[in-house]
Design an enzyme around this catalytic site. Sequence first.
Site, PDB file in Angstrom:
ATOM      1  N   HIS A 258       0.848  -1.180   0.000  1.00 16.59           N
ATOM      2  CA  HIS A 258       0.000   0.000   0.000  1.00 16.59           C
ATOM      3  C   HIS A 258       0.891   1.241   0.000  1.00 16.59           C
ATOM      4  CE1 HIS A 258      -3.391  -2.511   1.994  1.00 16.59           C
ATOM      5  NE2 HIS A 258      -3.609  -2.392   0.702  1.00 16.59           N
TER       6      HIS A 258
ATOM      7  N   TYR B  81       3.731   0.364   4.986  1.00 22.39           N
ATOM      8  CA  TYR B  81       4.279  -0.741   5.789  1.00 22.39           C
ATOM      9  C   TYR B  81       3.497  -2.045   5.627  1.00 22.39           C
ATOM     10  CZ  TYR B  81       5.486   3.706   8.108  1.00 22.39           C
ATOM     11  OH  TYR B  81       5.861   5.000   8.365  1.00 22.39           O
ATOM     12  N   HIS B  82       2.981  -2.322   4.424  1.00 21.39           N
ATOM     13  CA  HIS B  82       2.136  -3.498   4.224  1.00 21.39           C
ATOM     14  C   HIS B  82       2.603  -4.393   3.077  1.00 21.39           C
ATOM     15  CE1 HIS B  82      -1.388  -0.889   5.967  1.00 21.39           C
ATOM     16  NE2 HIS B  82      -0.555  -1.312   6.914  1.00 21.39           N
ATOM     17  N   PRO B  83       3.858  -4.796   2.988  1.00 19.09           N
ATOM     18  CA  PRO B  83       4.260  -5.680   1.881  1.00 19.09           C
ATOM     19  C   PRO B  83       3.567  -7.026   1.973  1.00 19.09           C
ATOM     20  CG  PRO B  83       6.010  -5.533   3.520  1.00 19.09           C
ATOM     21  CD  PRO B  83       4.978  -4.513   3.903  1.00 19.09           C
TER      22      PRO B  83
END
Length: 521
Positions: free
Chosen positions: A281, A450-452
Amino acid sequence: MPYDFVIVGAGSAGCVLAAQLSEDPSVRVLLLEAGEPDRRQEIHIPAAFPQLFKTPVDWAYETEPQPHLAGRRLFWPRGKMLGGSSSMNAMIYIRGQPSDFDGWRDAGNPGWGSADLLPLFEAIESRTGGPLSVTDLRTPHPLSRLFVEACHECGIPPNPDFNGPRQDGAGLNHVTQKNGRRHSAADAFLKPALRRPNLTVHTGAHVTRVRFEGRRAAGVEFIRNGRPERADAGETLLCGGAVNSPQLLMLSGVGPRDHLEGLGIPVVQDLPGVGANLQDHLTVVLPYRCQQPVTWDRAGSLWDIVSWLVLQRGPLTSNVGEAGAFVRSRAGCPDPDLQFLFGPFFFIQHGFVKPEGYGFSIAAILLHPRSRGTIRLRSRDPLAPPLIQPNYLDHPDDRDLLLLGARLARRIVASRGFEPFRGEELLPGDAAQSDEELAAGLARLAETLYHPAGTCAMGRDPQTVVDARLRVRGIEHLSVADASIMPAITGGNTNAPCILIGEKASRMIRGLDRAAMGAAG
């Protein structure tokens, strides 16, 4: 004596697996975490999480230069401690959109549809009797409530619960907190299980390789206290996240043949999808000066500390992103494709830049990016960080949608309710008005949320890595359970789905998940 289960990574899913698998006293479980215990005070003070960035509890990764983001290398914080990133995130609890999970199911993953997973979310959450405290903010800032009113003025209806019947609308975020403190996956799941004699937890244990006997995973090798060690396992479960799990698979010889052979790594299983399908994101944060000295920018006084310690209230209970909104960018859009977050602080460059005075920030976020990236090895050295190439804004639709999101964020801040507080837009600044000017500004501002996810994707396609029971293709007794298995990233903050993945994996392993029976092949 070998362990029945060796779990690599004490993050959101790993903590759930360790706790639930060790409920059976007849099995031996080993949980290996490269980082340290979660003892730092900043972990438990909600508003202090940016102070954990670039410290020993952060992997502190950096991407490759991004062609569509002014050639910048982006900072990627990832939790390196008990609880993983659930111990350093903004604590926002978003299940995701039902269509996300129905899409996973329809990609060849029976048992992963929204109807299958709803009972598992309910089993997790405290409001339905689960161990994870999901609650309202204790002391939301008045400006966060004003943000919700401003969204309503712009045609975005109020929504008191983004995890309720509909996600659309604006409201205050639910958070993983308990009595004003962070409630991580380690707090909720792992710590109540630590007294069990059949559960062993090693911190400071950096796993370097999965050990194979033919095509059977037989355990792992790791470095602890500077010395090499090994652990034999009946089942090996990788829970390192979207960066570390594909990295460890490739270091162990499971991944794209050409890439591994180019580094001189013997190939155990040619799986081209390992490290592919990387999604994240992307967000752009617009910071504004506040014309009144009312924001949380100066939080941390003695009274604030006493309020937090004694009353479990006050500005230190803030999660920074206190309010949010989910919006459909166009008529006919099947689900929200933009998310907004509001914080009564300046939040610039992950909190590293702190302007003088008082401010607030609004972030626009791409929920369903079409750009795809990769994780690749930098070398055979297991201690070297991998090559992270997200290819942000590589797809033109992502660029157009981020531009639209920034304009809508400006429109929200321009509402009547913000007039007494709204000051100068610091970045990209009021001078950036044309599409070209604003796009250039966003290229200099955009950062990860921070959403890999997605780098060991689940499904039946030849490019997928694990099946619907999370077993690595072509390998026996090796599974992955973390954000990497998502075929497509969820519409919202990803910590809740990561905890759910751990819950689902534990139930499948223990034979308690009837919905998974159709995936048993």
